[in-house]
Motif scaffolding. Structure first.
Motif, PDB file in Angstrom:
ATOM      1  N   SER A  41     -19.199  -1.141  39.788  1.00  0.00           N
ATOM      2  CA  SER A  41     -19.732  -1.244  41.148  1.00  0.00           C
ATOM      3  C   SER A  41     -20.405  -2.606  41.280  1.00  0.00           C
ATOM      4  CB  SER A  41     -20.753  -0.135  41.397  1.00  0.00           C
ATOM      5  OG  SER A  41     -21.880  -0.328  40.555  1.00  0.00           O
ATOM      6  N   ILE A  42     -20.726  -2.996  42.494  1.00  0.00           N
ATOM      7  CA  ILE A  42     -21.407  -4.272  42.709  1.00  0.00           C
ATOM      8  C   ILE A  42     -22.764  -4.259  42.018  1.00  0.00           C
ATOM      9  CG2 ILE A  42     -22.527  -3.764  44.932  1.00  0.00           C
ATOM     10  CD1 ILE A  42     -20.699  -7.038  44.151  1.00  0.00           C
ATOM     11  N   GLU A  46     -24.160  -7.015  39.424  1.00  0.00           N
ATOM     12  CA  GLU A  46     -25.433  -7.708  39.641  1.00  0.00           C
ATOM     13  C   GLU A  46     -26.341  -7.576  38.418  1.00  0.00           C
ATOM     14  OE1 GLU A  46     -25.365  -6.940  44.469  1.00  0.00           O
ATOM     15  OE2 GLU A  46     -26.634  -5.687  43.186  1.00  0.00           O
ATOM     16  N   ASP A  54     -28.007 -11.627  43.891  1.00  0.00           N
ATOM     17  CA  ASP A  54     -27.091 -10.568  44.327  1.00  0.00           C
ATOM     18  C   ASP A  54     -26.111 -11.102  45.370  1.00  0.00           C
ATOM     19  OD1 ASP A  54     -28.637  -9.026  42.658  1.00  0.00           O
ATOM     20  OD2 ASP A  54     -29.463  -7.753  44.236  1.00  0.00           O
ATOM     21  N   TYR A  58     -21.943 -11.167  45.125  1.00  0.00           N
ATOM     22  CA  TYR A  58     -21.088 -10.627  46.191  1.00  0.00           C
ATOM     23  C   TYR A  58     -20.145 -11.705  46.737  1.00  0.00           C
ATOM     24  CZ  TYR A  58     -19.562  -8.246  50.400  1.00  0.00           C
ATOM     25  OH  TYR A  58     -18.788  -7.684  51.376  1.00  0.00           O
ATOM     26  N   ILE A  61     -17.344 -12.358  44.258  1.00  0.00           N
ATOM     27  CA  ILE A  61     -16.395 -11.229  44.224  1.00  0.00           C
ATOM     28  C   ILE A  61     -15.474 -11.323  45.442  1.00  0.00           C
ATOM     29  CG2 ILE A  61     -16.254  -8.729  44.670  1.00  0.00           C
ATOM     30  CD1 ILE A  61     -16.551  -9.350  41.730  1.00  0.00           C
ATOM     31  N   GLN A  62     -16.035 -11.640  46.593  1.00  0.00           N
ATOM     32  CA  GLN A  62     -15.218 -11.768  47.801  1.00  0.00           C
ATOM     33  C   GLN A  62     -14.205 -12.911  47.670  1.00  0.00           C
ATOM     34  OE1 GLN A  62     -15.137  -9.455  50.274  1.00  0.00           O
ATOM     35  NE2 GLN A  62     -16.504  -8.423  48.854  1.00  0.00           N
ATOM     36  N   GLU A  72     -10.885  -4.514  45.759  1.00  0.00           N
ATOM     37  CA  GLU A  72     -11.951  -3.547  46.008  1.00  0.00           C
ATOM     38  C   GLU A  72     -11.272  -2.199  46.170  1.00  0.00           C
ATOM     39  OE1 GLU A  72     -15.362  -4.187  48.921  1.00  0.00           O
ATOM     40  OE2 GLU A  72     -14.045  -2.782  49.985  1.00  0.00           O
ATOM     41  N   TYR A  89     -14.790  -2.562  41.837  1.00  0.00           N
ATOM     42  CA  TYR A  89     -14.020  -3.801  41.784  1.00  0.00           C
ATOM     43  C   TYR A  89     -13.245  -3.882  40.485  1.00  0.00           C
ATOM     44  CZ  TYR A  89     -16.991  -4.596  45.703  1.00  0.00           C
ATOM     45  OH  TYR A  89     -17.610  -4.435  46.911  1.00  0.00           O
TER      46      TYR A  89
END
Length: 135
Positions: A41-42, A46, A54, A58, A61-62, A72, A89
């Protein structure tokens, strides 16, 4: 020829190697590889990168999603459980193939062994590791 990676403009392999080996992005790829389900998970990402904000985790990851390296995956609405993550992810098939082709997965087993030795995981991280994941 479009290999499914990049933004549809055929990012050159050399540019994509440079992109994925940027320090934060490569750390996130390694975090995905070392996770027991290879679907963190995010929050877990983190926690594994405390020196990075954080928002930066994110953002990277994007970017990896945008280049087709990471995907995702989410639980269906009826599978959501209060207090547990529902987005995860992982590497795309094409992303994994690209990393293998360029010998960037050589340490996958070692990464998993290192992850298993983390003894001071926060309770929330352990809880999230054990959260249900999409099939």
């Amino acid at each position: 020829m479009d290999d499914g990676l990049g933004n549809g403009e055929n990012t050159a392999p050399r540019e994509l190697i440079h992109f994925v080996t940027q320090q934060t992005r490569f750390a996130l790829i390694n975090n995905i590889l070392q996770h027991p389900e290879q679907l963190p998970s995010i929050y877990v990402l983190e926690e594994l990168n405390p020196s990075v904000s954080d928002a930066t985790v994110y953002k990277h990851i994007q970017k990896l999603i945008g280049e087709g390296i990471v995907k995702e995956v989410a639980l269906d609405d009826d599978q959501h459980r209060q207090g547990y993550p529902w987005k995860f992810y992982g590497l795309t098939k094409e992303g994994r193939e690209f990393l293998e082709e360029h010998n960037l997965l050589a340490a996958e087993e070692t990464l998993q062994q290192i992850y298993d030795t983390i003894s001071d995981k926060p309770e929330k991280m352990v809880k999230y590791e054990n959260a249900p994941r999409p099939d």
